[in-house]
Write a protein that holds these residues in place. Sequence first.
Motif, PDB file in Angstrom:
ATOM      1  N   ASP A  60      96.747 -24.991  19.363  1.00 39.30           N
ATOM      2  CA  ASP A  60      97.761 -24.753  18.330  1.00 39.30           C
ATOM      3  C   ASP A  60      97.121 -24.380  17.000  1.00 39.30           C
ATOM      4  O   ASP A  60      97.566 -23.447  16.321  1.00 39.30           O
ATOM      5  CB  ASP A  60      98.641 -25.991  18.140  1.00 39.30           C
ATOM      6  N   MET A  61      96.071 -25.103  16.637  1.00 43.11           N
ATOM      7  CA  MET A  61      95.416 -24.834  15.364  1.00 43.11           C
ATOM      8  C   MET A  61      94.745 -23.454  15.365  1.00 43.11           C
ATOM      9  O   MET A  61      94.814 -22.725  14.375  1.00 43.11           O
ATOM     10  CB  MET A  61      94.400 -25.916  15.049  1.00 43.11           C
ATOM     11  N   VAL A  62      94.121 -23.087  16.472  1.00 40.87           N
ATOM     12  CA  VAL A  62      93.495 -21.767  16.577  1.00 40.87           C
ATOM     13  C   VAL A  62      94.571 -20.687  16.515  1.00 40.87           C
ATOM     14  O   VAL A  62      94.409 -19.685  15.807  1.00 40.87           O
ATOM     15  CB  VAL A  62      92.660 -21.646  17.867  1.00 40.87           C
ATOM     16  N   ILE A  66      94.500 -17.856  13.683  1.00 39.55           N
ATOM     17  CA  ILE A  66      94.282 -16.436  13.997  1.00 39.55           C
ATOM     18  C   ILE A  66      95.508 -15.608  13.634  1.00 39.55           C
ATOM     19  O   ILE A  66      95.361 -14.472  13.190  1.00 39.55           O
ATOM     20  CB  ILE A  66      93.837 -16.186  15.456  1.00 39.55           C
ATOM     21  N   ASN A  67      96.707 -16.178  13.777  1.00 41.97           N
ATOM     22  CA  ASN A  67      97.900 -15.452  13.336  1.00 41.97           C
ATOM     23  C   ASN A  67      97.862 -15.216  11.827  1.00 41.97           C
ATOM     24  O   ASN A  67      98.209 -14.138  11.348  1.00 41.97           O
ATOM     25  CB  ASN A  67      99.169 -16.195  13.732  1.00 41.97           C
ATOM     26  N   SER A 120      84.923 -12.788  12.173  1.00 40.22           N
ATOM     27  CA  SER A 120      86.081 -13.668  12.357  1.00 40.22           C
ATOM     28  C   SER A 120      87.326 -12.868  12.707  1.00 40.22           C
ATOM     29  O   SER A 120      88.103 -13.249  13.594  1.00 40.22           O
ATOM     30  CB  SER A 120      86.342 -14.486  11.090  1.00 40.22           C
ATOM     31  N   LEU A 121      87.522 -11.766  12.018  1.00 41.20           N
ATOM     32  CA  LEU A 121      88.670 -10.912  12.303  1.00 41.20           C
ATOM     33  C   LEU A 121      88.588 -10.334  13.707  1.00 41.20           C
ATOM     34  O   LEU A 121      89.581 -10.307  14.448  1.00 41.20           O
ATOM     35  CB  LEU A 121      88.742  -9.795  11.258  1.00 41.20           C
ATOM     36  N   ILE A 127      90.775 -13.094  20.755  1.00 43.17           N
ATOM     37  CA  ILE A 127      91.465 -14.290  21.261  1.00 43.17           C
ATOM     38  C   ILE A 127      92.949 -14.008  21.442  1.00 43.17           C
ATOM     39  O   ILE A 127      93.547 -14.400  22.440  1.00 43.17           O
ATOM     40  CB  ILE A 127      91.228 -15.493  20.326  1.00 43.17           C
ATOM     41  N   GLN A 128      93.538 -13.304  20.480  1.00 44.63           N
ATOM     42  CA  GLN A 128      94.964 -12.993  20.597  1.00 44.63           C
ATOM     43  C   GLN A 128      95.231 -12.017  21.745  1.00 44.63           C
ATOM     44  O   GLN A 128      96.187 -12.194  22.500  1.00 44.63           O
ATOM     45  CB  GLN A 128      95.498 -12.418  19.285  1.00 44.63           C
ATOM     46  N   ALA A 129      94.392 -11.017  21.895  1.00 49.05           N
ATOM     47  CA  ALA A 129      94.592 -10.018  22.956  1.00 49.05           C
ATOM     48  C   ALA A 129      94.444 -10.649  24.337  1.00 49.05           C
ATOM     49  O   ALA A 129      95.184 -10.308  25.260  1.00 49.05           O
ATOM     50  CB  ALA A 129      93.609  -8.867  22.798  1.00 49.05           C
ATOM     51  N   GLU A 130      93.486 -11.566  24.480  1.00 48.77           N
ATOM     52  CA  GLU A 130      93.265 -12.216  25.774  1.00 48.77           C
ATOM     53  C   GLU A 130      94.185 -13.407  26.004  1.00 48.77           C
ATOM     54  O   GLU A 130      94.219 -13.954  27.097  1.00 48.77           O
ATOM     55  CB  GLU A 130      91.813 -12.716  25.863  1.00 48.77           C
TER      56      GLU A 130
END
Length: 175
Positions: A60-62, A66-67, A120-121, A127-130
């Motif tokens: 949740d924190m990640v 990332i959002n 980081s970006l 992470i979001q794509a996967e």
Amino acid sequence: MDWYQTLFELIDMRSFSNLWFWIVLAVVWSTASHWVLGVPYDMVLRARRQGGQAEADLEDMVRININRLLYIGQVSGLWLAGFACFLLTMLALLGFVYGVEFAQALFLLAFPLSIVGMLSLSTARLIQAEEATGELLFKRLNRHRLFTQLIGMVSIFVTALWGMYQNVSVGPLAG
């Protein structure tokens, strides 16, 4: 001795001979390697060991971080990149063309941190794509931390070499 001279002896604008600069350098890189995408690394380790609620909290924190990172990148990324390039160019010119030691020190701090920011970006996008969770998320966060630490080690090494060169070539200030 007047207060102005006392103040500048305390602050000492020659960065590479100042203990405070080296303390700041160590704290910056220690903090950068501890906070992986805005998440403390001990939380990553605890989630990997315990699983369950700790892992859910980490995910949740990640996801939140990332959002947030990707939103900032989408909304104002171009402006931030332009401003960062302007600032880094200004520091590089002031420091290495005009010989301002304080600008050299700031550049040697800011430039590697800008690389970590781009990393980081990139990691956040990956992470979001996967839709990474569980073991894949741990792998991505560990890899990001490793690269951050490598960038930090190279940065500290280069800064130490440049600082030693500056201290030897310039020598102590004449009082």
